[in-house]
Design an enzyme around this catalytic site. Structure first.
Site: not given
Ligand code: MN
Length: 153
Positions: A68, A72, A120
């Protein structure tokens, strides 16, 4: 007692007061994953458009293989696992730091006998993950280390 809007107590390791366990992904049935839970530690009520989540992958489990636009920042805080970022397979231990850049394929796996937990950080406003097409999977699998690591379908 010090339970207020500025402070959330960890009642036992990796379990925070009044922070509920969520399903890892519930929005689309297409994503494949195994034995993963999610907790939002800092969410939309907090500052600067960032969210901090805690994911826990049961022994032998894995997150979705995806990519995407958003990035992160990942910090393992429990057990051992490994991840794919781009075309690299990386063993991970507690308090390592992992950066997943825009549009890099990524997947996290717990070791066979270890629950693997990680923080995350993401933007609150973010795009939906993209799953690999068969062509993209085939291309990824041309790298033997990647082929051996990824779990999909
Ligand atoms: Mn991801």
């Amino acid at each position: 007692m010090s339970h207020n809007k500025y402070h959330v107590i960890q009642d036992e390791p990796h379990r925070w007061r009044n922070i509920e366990e969520l399903v890892y992904k519930d929005e689309d049935g297409a994503a494949t994953f195994k034995d993963v839970t999610r907790r939002v530690l800092f969410g939309e009520d907090h500052v600067d458009g960032m969210e901090v989540r805690y994911f826990e992958v049961d022994a032998g489990g894995h997150t979705t293989l995806e990519k995407h636009e958003h990035t992160h920042l990942v910090i393992p805080i429990k057990g051992k696992g490994a991840c794919l970022v781009g075309d690299e397979v990386l063993p991970l231990a507690m308090h390592d730091l992992v950066y997943v850049p825009s549009w890099a394929w990524h997947q996290f796996r717990a070791d066979e006998n270890e629950v693997f937990g990680f923080l995350c950080l993401v933007k609150v406003e973010r795009d939906r993950p993209t799953l690999p097409t068969q062509d993209e999977l085939n291309e990824m699998k041309s790298n033997p280390a990647v082929a051996n690591f990824i779990r999909h379908q």
